[in-house]
Scaffold this motif. Structure first.
Motif, PDB file in Angstrom:
ATOM      1  N   VAL A 186      -1.681  19.363 -11.380  1.00 42.01           N
ATOM      2  CA  VAL A 186      -0.617  18.414 -11.032  1.00 42.01           C
ATOM      3  C   VAL A 186      -0.523  18.285  -9.513  1.00 42.01           C
ATOM      4  O   VAL A 186      -0.483  17.172  -8.975  1.00 42.01           O
ATOM      5  N   LYS A 187      -0.524  19.409  -8.816  1.00 43.37           N
ATOM      6  CA  LYS A 187      -0.419  19.377  -7.348  1.00 43.37           C
ATOM      7  C   LYS A 187      -1.626  18.676  -6.729  1.00 43.37           C
ATOM      8  O   LYS A 187      -1.483  17.904  -5.776  1.00 43.37           O
ATOM      9  N   SER A 188      -2.800  18.915  -7.273  1.00 38.84           N
ATOM     10  CA  SER A 188      -4.011  18.269  -6.748  1.00 38.84           C
ATOM     11  C   SER A 188      -3.966  16.759  -6.965  1.00 38.84           C
ATOM     12  O   SER A 188      -4.299  15.980  -6.068  1.00 38.84           O
ATOM     13  N   TYR A 189      -3.557  16.334  -8.169  1.00 37.85           N
ATOM     14  CA  TYR A 189      -3.444  14.902  -8.445  1.00 37.85           C
ATOM     15  C   TYR A 189      -2.379  14.258  -7.558  1.00 37.85           C
ATOM     16  O   TYR A 189      -2.564  13.140  -7.059  1.00 37.85           O
ATOM     17  N   GLU A 190      -1.266  14.939  -7.360  1.00 42.20           N
ATOM     18  CA  GLU A 190      -0.210  14.385  -6.498  1.00 42.20           C
ATOM     19  C   GLU A 190      -0.704  14.243  -5.059  1.00 42.20           C
ATOM     20  O   GLU A 190      -0.434  13.228  -4.409  1.00 42.20           O
ATOM     21  N   ALA A 191      -1.430  15.235  -4.573  1.00 37.78           N
ATOM     22  CA  ALA A 191      -1.966  15.162  -3.211  1.00 37.78           C
ATOM     23  C   ALA A 191      -2.976  14.023  -3.088  1.00 37.78           C
ATOM     24  O   ALA A 191      -2.963  13.272  -2.106  1.00 37.78           O
ATOM     25  N   ALA A 192      -3.831  13.865  -4.078  1.00 37.64           N
ATOM     26  CA  ALA A 192      -4.817  12.779  -4.064  1.00 37.64           C
ATOM     27  C   ALA A 192      -4.115  11.423  -4.112  1.00 37.64           C
ATOM     28  O   ALA A 192      -4.489  10.494  -3.385  1.00 37.64           O
ATOM     29  N   GLU A 193      -3.100  11.315  -4.941  1.00 35.99           N
ATOM     30  CA  GLU A 193      -2.358  10.065  -5.053  1.00 35.99           C
ATOM     31  C   GLU A 193      -1.672   9.713  -3.738  1.00 35.99           C
ATOM     32  O   GLU A 193      -1.692   8.561  -3.300  1.00 35.99           O
ATOM     33  N   GLN A 194      -1.097  10.705  -3.091  1.00 37.07           N
ATOM     34  CA  GLN A 194      -0.437  10.480  -1.804  1.00 37.07           C
ATOM     35  C   GLN A 194      -1.466  10.038  -0.755  1.00 37.07           C
ATOM     36  O   GLN A 194      -1.223   9.105   0.010  1.00 37.07           O
ATOM     37  N   HIS A 195      -2.620  10.676  -0.746  1.00 40.97           N
ATOM     38  CA  HIS A 195      -3.688  10.311   0.193  1.00 40.97           C
ATOM     39  C   HIS A 195      -4.134   8.864  -0.040  1.00 40.97           C
ATOM     40  O   HIS A 195      -4.339   8.104   0.911  1.00 40.97           O
ATOM     41  N   ILE A 196      -4.283   8.482  -1.298  1.00 40.05           N
ATOM     42  CA  ILE A 196      -4.695   7.114  -1.632  1.00 40.05           C
ATOM     43  C   ILE A 196      -3.638   6.111  -1.176  1.00 40.05           C
ATOM     44  O   ILE A 196      -3.973   5.068  -0.608  1.00 40.05           O
ATOM     45  N   GLN A 197      -2.383   6.424  -1.397  1.00 40.69           N
ATOM     46  CA  GLN A 197      -1.313   5.516  -0.980  1.00 40.69           C
ATOM     47  C   GLN A 197      -1.312   5.329   0.534  1.00 40.69           C
ATOM     48  O   GLN A 197      -1.170   4.207   1.027  1.00 40.69           O
ATOM     49  N   ILE A 198      -1.492   6.406   1.267  1.00 35.84           N
ATOM     50  CA  ILE A 198      -1.535   6.321   2.734  1.00 35.84           C
ATOM     51  C   ILE A 198      -2.744   5.502   3.175  1.00 35.84           C
ATOM     52  O   ILE A 198      -2.639   4.656   4.074  1.00 35.84           O
ATOM     53  N   SER A 199      -3.881   5.722   2.536  1.00 31.20           N
ATOM     54  CA  SER A 199      -5.092   4.968   2.870  1.00 31.20           C
ATOM     55  C   SER A 199      -4.915   3.479   2.591  1.00 31.20           C
ATOM     56  O   SER A 199      -5.296   2.636   3.409  1.00 31.20           O
ATOM     57  N   VAL A 200      -4.338   3.155   1.439  1.00 31.01           N
ATOM     58  CA  VAL A 200      -4.123   1.749   1.078  1.00 31.01           C
ATOM     59  C   VAL A 200      -3.158   1.102   2.066  1.00 31.01           C
ATOM     60  O   VAL A 200      -3.376  -0.039   2.503  1.00 31.01           O
ATOM     61  N   GLN A 201      -2.116   1.804   2.436  1.00 30.26           N
ATOM     62  CA  GLN A 201      -1.167   1.270   3.413  1.00 30.26           C
ATOM     63  C   GLN A 201      -1.867   0.991   4.746  1.00 30.26           C
ATOM     64  O   GLN A 201      -1.642  -0.043   5.371  1.00 30.26           O
ATOM     65  N   GLY A 202      -2.736   1.903   5.153  1.00 33.47           N
ATOM     66  CA  GLY A 202      -3.487   1.700   6.395  1.00 33.47           C
ATOM     67  C   GLY A 202      -4.399   0.498   6.311  1.00 33.47           C
ATOM     68  O   GLY A 202      -4.501  -0.299   7.253  1.00 33.47           O
ATOM     69  N   ILE A 203      -5.070   0.339   5.172  1.00 33.41           N
ATOM     70  CA  ILE A 203      -5.967  -0.805   4.982  1.00 33.41           C
ATOM     71  C   ILE A 203      -5.167  -2.106   5.005  1.00 33.41           C
ATOM     72  O   ILE A 203      -5.565  -3.086   5.647  1.00 33.41           O
ATOM     73  N   LEU A 204      -4.040  -2.115   4.306  1.00 38.26           N
ATOM     74  CA  LEU A 204      -3.213  -3.337   4.260  1.00 38.26           C
ATOM     75  C   LEU A 204      -2.670  -3.685   5.636  1.00 38.26           C
ATOM     76  O   LEU A 204      -2.624  -4.863   6.007  1.00 38.26           O
ATOM     77  N   GLN A 205      -2.268  -2.676   6.392  1.00 35.55           N
ATOM     78  CA  GLN A 205      -1.741  -2.931   7.736  1.00 35.55           C
ATOM     79  C   GLN A 205      -2.847  -3.457   8.646  1.00 35.55           C
ATOM     80  O   GLN A 205      -2.627  -4.369   9.445  1.00 35.55           O
ATOM     81  N   SER A 206      -4.068  -2.898   8.546  1.00 37.92           N
ATOM     82  CA  SER A 206      -5.165  -3.364   9.401  1.00 37.92           C
ATOM     83  C   SER A 206      -5.581  -4.773   9.024  1.00 37.92           C
ATOM     84  O   SER A 206      -5.941  -5.560   9.883  1.00 37.92           O
ATOM     85  N   SER A 207      -5.574  -5.102   7.740  1.00 40.06           N
ATOM     86  CA  SER A 207      -6.023  -6.419   7.327  1.00 40.06           C
ATOM     87  C   SER A 207      -4.975  -7.498   7.664  1.00 40.06           C
ATOM     88  O   SER A 207      -5.309  -8.651   7.779  1.00 40.06           O
ATOM     89  N   SER A 208      -3.728  -7.072   7.805  1.00 37.18           N
ATOM     90  CA  SER A 208      -2.698  -8.051   8.154  1.00 37.18           C
ATOM     91  C   SER A 208      -2.615  -8.252   9.666  1.00 37.18           C
ATOM     92  O   SER A 208      -1.838  -9.059  10.140  1.00 37.18           O
ATOM     93  N   GLY A 209      -3.415  -7.487  10.404  1.00 42.26           N
ATOM     94  CA  GLY A 209      -3.416  -7.648  11.851  1.00 42.26           C
ATOM     95  C   GLY A 209      -2.331  -6.859  12.557  1.00 42.26           C
ATOM     96  O   GLY A 209      -2.173  -6.945  13.756  1.00 42.26           O
ATOM     97  N   THR A 210      -1.588  -6.098  11.828  1.00 44.40           N
ATOM     98  CA  THR A 210      -0.543  -5.291  12.432  1.00 44.40           C
ATOM     99  C   THR A 210      -1.152  -3.971  12.872  1.00 44.40           C
ATOM    100  O   THR A 210      -1.870  -3.319  12.120  1.00 44.40           O
ATOM    101  N   ASP A 211      -0.848  -3.585  14.077  1.00 41.47           N
ATOM    102  CA  ASP A 211      -1.357  -2.326  14.620  1.00 41.47           C
ATOM    103  C   ASP A 211      -0.348  -1.235  14.313  1.00 41.47           C
ATOM    104  O   ASP A 211       0.758  -1.246  14.870  1.00 41.47           O
ATOM    105  N   PRO A 212      -0.670  -0.258  13.418  1.00 39.96           N
ATOM    106  CA  PRO A 212       0.295   0.776  13.054  1.00 39.96           C
ATOM    107  C   PRO A 212       0.639   1.693  14.223  1.00 39.96           C
ATOM    108  O   PRO A 212       1.672   2.303  14.238  1.00 39.96           O
ATOM    109  N   GLY A 213      -0.220   1.770  15.230  1.00 42.41           N
ATOM    110  CA  GLY A 213       0.055   2.652  16.369  1.00 42.41           C
ATOM    111  C   GLY A 213       0.864   1.972  17.462  1.00 42.41           C
ATOM    112  O   GLY A 213       1.275   2.585  18.428  1.00 42.41           O
ATOM    113  N   ALA A 214       1.114   0.686  17.327  1.00 45.03           N
ATOM    114  CA  ALA A 214       1.804  -0.042  18.407  1.00 45.03           C
ATOM    115  C   ALA A 214       3.292   0.031  18.287  1.00 45.03           C
ATOM    116  O   ALA A 214       3.889   0.314  17.374  1.00 45.03           O
TER     117      ALA A 214
END
Length: 101
Positions: free
Chosen positions: A73-101
């Motif tokens: 359960v803990k491993s799946y939750e960690a993987a799911e959280q990692h995927i969500q963060i990755s998807v958010q990063g991809i969506l932010q980069s594709s929308s042209g928004t700089d997450p570090g700005a």
């Protein structure tokens, strides 16, 4: 993966092990005189001793299964959280928004 089902399985095993801990095999063992026959009494003692060993192994194995399910359960939750963060990063980069700005 149904994480709730894994959690319930691990919890069910733990609950069963807790119940087993409160009721010992030795609780069914009675004084030898209660059997009225020495060989029967010896057979019951032998049976209870062997059964107790089996229950002990079962409890140990059950605890291991419960621990592994919780780890999954803990491993799946960690993987799911990692995927969500990755998807958010991809969506932010594709929308042209700089997450570090």
């Amino acid at each position: 993966m149904d994480l709730d089902a894994l959690r319930k399985a691990a919890s069910g095993i733990s609950t069963t092990l807790d119940a087993m801990a409160t009721k010992k095999v030795s609780d069914i063992d009675a004084p030898k005189d209660d059997f009225g026959h020495a060989e029967l009494a010896a057979a019951v003692v032998d049976f209870c001793d062997r059964w107790n060993i089996g229950v002990s192994h079962l409890a140990s194995d059950g605890a291991e299964v419960s621990d592994r399910l919780n780890h999954c359960v803990k491993s799946y939750e960690a993987a799911e959280q990692h995927i969500q963060i990755s998807v958010q990063g991809i969506l932010q980069s594709s929308s042209g928004t700089d997450p570090g700005a």
